[in-house]
Design a protein around this motif. Structure first.
Motif, PDB file in Angstrom:
ATOM      1  N   GLN A   1      -7.897  34.826 -23.049  1.00  0.00           N
ATOM      2  CA  GLN A   1      -7.791  36.465 -23.206  1.00  0.00           C
ATOM      3  C   GLN A   1      -7.516  36.509 -24.849  1.00  0.00           C
ATOM      4  OE1 GLN A   1      -8.619  39.140 -21.738  1.00  0.00           O
ATOM      5  NE2 GLN A   1      -7.857  41.122 -23.805  1.00  0.00           N
ATOM      6  N   TYR A  32     -13.021  31.333 -33.273  1.00  0.00           N
ATOM      7  CA  TYR A  32     -13.769  32.020 -32.952  1.00  0.00           C
ATOM      8  C   TYR A  32     -14.134  32.640 -34.243  1.00  0.00           C
ATOM      9  CZ  TYR A  32     -13.040  33.518 -27.487  1.00  0.00           C
ATOM     10  OH  TYR A  32     -12.513  33.090 -26.661  1.00  0.00           O
ATOM     11  N   ASN A 107     -25.092  40.571 -29.572  1.00  0.00           N
ATOM     12  CA  ASN A 107     -24.403  40.655 -28.482  1.00  0.00           C
ATOM     13  C   ASN A 107     -22.880  40.982 -29.191  1.00  0.00           C
ATOM     14  OD1 ASN A 107     -25.920  38.516 -26.703  1.00  0.00           O
ATOM     15  ND2 ASN A 107     -25.516  36.993 -28.045  1.00  0.00           N
ATOM     16  N   ASP A 110     -16.109  40.467 -27.437  1.00  0.00           N
ATOM     17  CA  ASP A 110     -15.434  40.717 -26.038  1.00  0.00           C
ATOM     18  C   ASP A 110     -14.082  41.307 -26.459  1.00  0.00           C
ATOM     19  OD1 ASP A 110     -16.583  37.991 -25.338  1.00  0.00           O
ATOM     20  OD2 ASP A 110     -17.506  39.759 -24.424  1.00  0.00           O
ATOM     21  N   TYR A 111     -13.796  41.214 -27.446  1.00  0.00           N
ATOM     22  CA  TYR A 111     -12.066  41.846 -27.645  1.00  0.00           C
ATOM     23  C   TYR A 111     -12.079  42.179 -29.086  1.00  0.00           C
ATOM     24  CZ  TYR A 111     -11.732  37.722 -24.885  1.00  0.00           C
ATOM     25  OH  TYR A 111     -11.329  36.962 -23.990  1.00  0.00           O
ATOM     26  N   TRP A 112     -11.429  43.161 -28.714  1.00  0.00           N
ATOM     27  CA  TRP A 112     -11.458  44.415 -30.349  1.00  0.00           C
ATOM     28  C   TRP A 112      -9.757  44.465 -30.028  1.00  0.00           C
ATOM     29  CZ3 TRP A 112     -16.090  47.039 -32.484  1.00  0.00           C
ATOM     30  CH2 TRP A 112     -17.588  46.322 -31.849  1.00  0.00           C
TER      31      TRP A 112
END
Length: 122
Positions: A1, A32, A107, A110-112
């Motif tokens: 996460q 990332y 794509n 996933d994380y914002w």
């Protein structure tokens, strides 16, 4: 996460500057690519700038090239967006997000983060 928290937005006059900051927590963040997205009222979300995990690659929306700079500080798990020569049309909510896929743009990350409002007045 991964948790992302943006700051640095606010009101500014056209021609002015702001620096947005995205602080991340989560052990995967350093691996990332990270991007700054924005969404104006009634508009679509667009990728403004992105930086690869090792800062070797950056990309920019055409309308911000030469005015915005994205960079990261790996030691601080932080990504910045330096915005200069701001224009009224830069007004939007700006979001930090990861990971960014440089190859397949459909794509989505996933994380914002929660977003930070930038308002440029004429």
């Amino acid at each position: 996460q991964v948790y992302l928290v943006e700051s640095g937005g606010g009101p500014v006059q056209a021609g002015g500057s702001l620096r947005l900051t995205c602080v991340a927590s989560g052990r995967s963040f350093s691996s990332y690519a990270v991007g700054w997205f924005r969404q104006a009222p009634g508009g679509e979300r667009e990728l403004v700038a992105a930086v690869s995990w090792n800062s070797a690659r950056t990309e920019y929306l055409d309308s911000v090239k030469g005015r915005f700079t994205i960079f990261r500080d790996a030691a601080k798990n932080t990504v910045y967006l330096q915005m200069n020569e701001l224009k009224v049309e830069d007004t939007a909510i700006y979001y930090c997000a990861a990971p960014v896929d440089f190859v397949i743009r459909d794509n989505l990350p996933d994380y914002w983060g929660q977003g930070t409002q930038v308002t440029v007045a004429s």
